[in-house]
Design an enzyme around this catalytic site. Structure first.
Site, PDB file in Angstrom:
ATOM      1  N   ARG A 195       3.661  -4.772  17.408  1.00  0.00           N
ATOM      2  CA  ARG A 195       2.313  -4.235  17.520  1.00  0.00           C
ATOM      3  C   ARG A 195       1.354  -5.484  17.911  1.00  0.00           C
ATOM      4  NH1 ARG A 195       2.353  -2.725  11.264  1.00  0.00           N
ATOM      5  NH2 ARG A 195       2.969  -5.137  11.062  1.00  0.00           N
ATOM      6  N   HIS A 204       5.567 -12.805   7.986  1.00  0.00           N
ATOM      7  CA  HIS A 204       5.546 -11.314   7.599  1.00  0.00           C
ATOM      8  C   HIS A 204       6.701 -11.551   6.516  1.00  0.00           C
ATOM      9  CE1 HIS A 204       6.057  -7.214   7.615  1.00  0.00           C
ATOM     10  NE2 HIS A 204       4.775  -7.308   8.123  1.00  0.00           N
ATOM     11  N   SER A 248       0.864  -1.172  -0.137  1.00  0.00           N
ATOM     12  CA  SER A 248       0.024  -0.033  -0.134  1.00  0.00           C
ATOM     13  C   SER A 248       0.851   1.326   0.073  1.00  0.00           C
ATOM     14  CB  SER A 248      -1.007   0.184   1.187  1.00  0.00           C
ATOM     15  OG  SER A 248      -0.254  -0.210   2.363  1.00  0.00           O
ATOM     16  N   ASP A 263      -1.853  -8.447  12.725  1.00  0.00           N
ATOM     17  CA  ASP A 263      -3.402  -8.684  12.421  1.00  0.00           C
ATOM     18  C   ASP A 263      -3.849  -9.867  13.521  1.00  0.00           C
ATOM     19  OD1 ASP A 263      -3.687  -6.806  10.605  1.00  0.00           O
ATOM     20  OD2 ASP A 263      -2.765  -8.123   9.053  1.00  0.00           O
ATOM     21  N   HIS A 295      -2.507  -8.716   2.825  1.00  0.00           N
ATOM     22  CA  HIS A 295      -2.187  -7.277   3.242  1.00  0.00           C
ATOM     23  C   HIS A 295      -2.938  -6.749   4.223  1.00  0.00           C
ATOM     24  CE1 HIS A 295       0.199  -3.702   3.595  1.00  0.00           C
ATOM     25  NE2 HIS A 295      -0.106  -3.086   2.470  1.00  0.00           N
TER      26      HIS A 295
END
Ligand code: CMX
Length: 425
Positions: free
Chosen positions: A318, A309, A233, A364, A263
């Protein structure tokens, strides 16, 4: 002149002269070579662009302007935007100035609501977000100034103006996408003095007796804000902007890239995976059941969402930030317990499977469970939350690229025929 314009003018002048000197002295040095594997493998790891806003270290994760993300989780997203752009956290005066700049620009033009209203009732929320950004292109200051013949060295100024407009309007637009698309009732107006993410939380209209949902939104908006320049992105956004398409075109394109299941869409896939487990085992499965389910998934050729990843080789910090939040607010929820169990089981399964270079959770893996806990159970919306935050990074990168006078991107492609003959030489 706003404080952020002053700060950026100073910073960009300094950076430009440093870069000029670097190129003059070392312009011919090689920084990266490309192997045939990389040529066929998404140019993974090939250093081809400059991005000062953030770095992703394979072993420690996201670092924003030198500060690890876990040291920034208690900041406001406005502070993070300032940091991304300038390399420094704002003092109180600069923060208030930025917040005022955003408040002044937050009125969303009526035509945006009209366009969203005209969209199909089952349009994907990401399509709605990308469209809302794109239609605002008609008011782009960058496009207007470019037409008027602004100097190249000043491109970043109207880009900043477009960025402030977009950021200011985003919470209202994204919150309305949720409420409209999922029949949650009328639009909620922004509150004058609330911070950016606090306002977003309020406009989503989530019932929150615990009073902690706004903190989740602040955290969420902080930790998704940026992830270097080469991810799909961010790179799309920079590439489009490099043609001097204005920031509205570029951000809308970046959001389209974020909509891919490998993504930004992965966060909705993660929660789907967790809920499938909950359904199948009528609650929290035990370890053996989880291992069996994971193998079934892998053996059917699917990926385990939320794990792996392209760059990271450790547990994503995160994910750790979300985990710390989850352990505080919903340690007893079945959904959250499954996320925890997955964390203790999946890395070993993926190591044994032997395909993924990184068997650990990414950002995520846990975020969906938290949203679910607060009642945001419409998975299709999750990527909009990701996108609302990531726009901060997109725009920072655009402003810096234009400020440094970066040229249009044009890497060279070669046909397979060329590779075949190259390897024989
Ligand atoms: N489950 C199963 N297999 C996986 C896997 C996972 N979670 N992660 C990687 N693999 C596989 C790849 O599909 C690839 O398989 P093939 O060799 O058969 O093609 C192999 O392992 C090597 O892949 P990799 O180099 O480790 O990972 P990539 O850089 O190609 O892909 C990513 C990275 C994120 C797309 C991948 O790990 C994945 O699909 N993960 C699940 C989806 C997900 O969680 N995406 C969120 C990404 C977060 C973000 O965008 O920031």
């Amino acid at each position: 002149m706003s404080l952020i314009v002053e700060k950026l003018s100073e910073l960009l002048n300094k950076n430009k002269s440093e870069i000029k000197q670097l190129c003059r002295k070392h312009g011919d040095k090689t920084v990266s070579e490309v192997t045939v594997n990389q040529l066929f493998g998404g140019t993974r790891g090939v250093k081809t662009m400059i991005c000062d806003t953030s770095e992703v270290d394979p072993n420690s994760g996201l670092i924003i302007r030198g500060t690890p993300i876990l040291d920034l989780v208690d900041r406001l997203p406005e502070e993070i935007f300032y940091l991304l752009l300038t390399g420094q956290l704002p003092d109180q005066e600069a923060l208030s100035d930025l917040q005022n700049q955003l408040r002044e620009r937050r009125e969303v033009p009526e035509y945006v609501w009209n366009v969203l209203d005209a969209m199909s009732h089952d349009a994907h929320p990401m399509t709605m977000l990308s469209t809302a950004i794109l239609v605002m292109q008609r008011d782009s200051e960058f496009a207007r100034k470019y037409r008027e013949g602004i100097q190249k060295s000043d491109y970043w100024k109207p880009a900043l103006e477009d960025a402030l407009r977009m950021i200011a309007r985003l919470p209202t637009i994204s919150a309305w996408i949720y409420r409209k698309r999922f029949n949650k009732g009328p639009r909620i107006q922004p509150v004058q003095d609330l911070d950016w993410a606090g306002n977003f939380a309020a406009m989503l209209g989530i019932e929150d007796p615990s009073g902690t949902f706004a903190d989740l939104m602040r955290l969420y908006m902080n930790i998704h804000c940026d992830h270097e320049g080469g991810n799909v992105s961010a790179h799309t956004c920079r590439l489009v902007s490099s043609a001097l398409s204005d920031p509205f075109y570029a951000v809308s394109a970046g959001l389209n890239g974020l909509s891919g299941p490998l993504h930004g869409l992965a966060n909705q896939e993660c929660l789907r995976f967790v809920l499938k487990l909950k359904d199948k085992y009528k609650g929290v499965p035990d370890r053996e059941q989880l291992v069996e389910f994971a193998w079934q998934t892998l053996n059917s050729g699917k990926v385990i969402p939320g794990y792996g990843h392209a760059v990271l080789r450790v547990t994503d910090p995160r994910f750790i930030a979300f985990r710390n939040f989850g352990l505080k607010v919903c340690p007893d929820s079945d959904v959250y317990k499954i996320v925890e169990l997955l964390y203790s089981v999946i890395p070993d399964v993926l190591k044994e499977h032997g395909h993924a270079k990184n068997p650990y959770p990414n950002v995520d893996a846990g975020s969906g469970a938290l949203l679910y806990h607060y009642g945001i159970q419409e998975f299709d919306y999750y990527t909009v939350l990701f996108g609302t935050s990531r726009v901060l990074g997109f725009l920072s990168q655009i402003i810096l690229s234009r400020g440094l006078g970066e040229p249009i991107e044009r890497p060279k492609s070669v046909p397979v025929r060329w590779v075949k003959s190259f390897v024989q030489t």
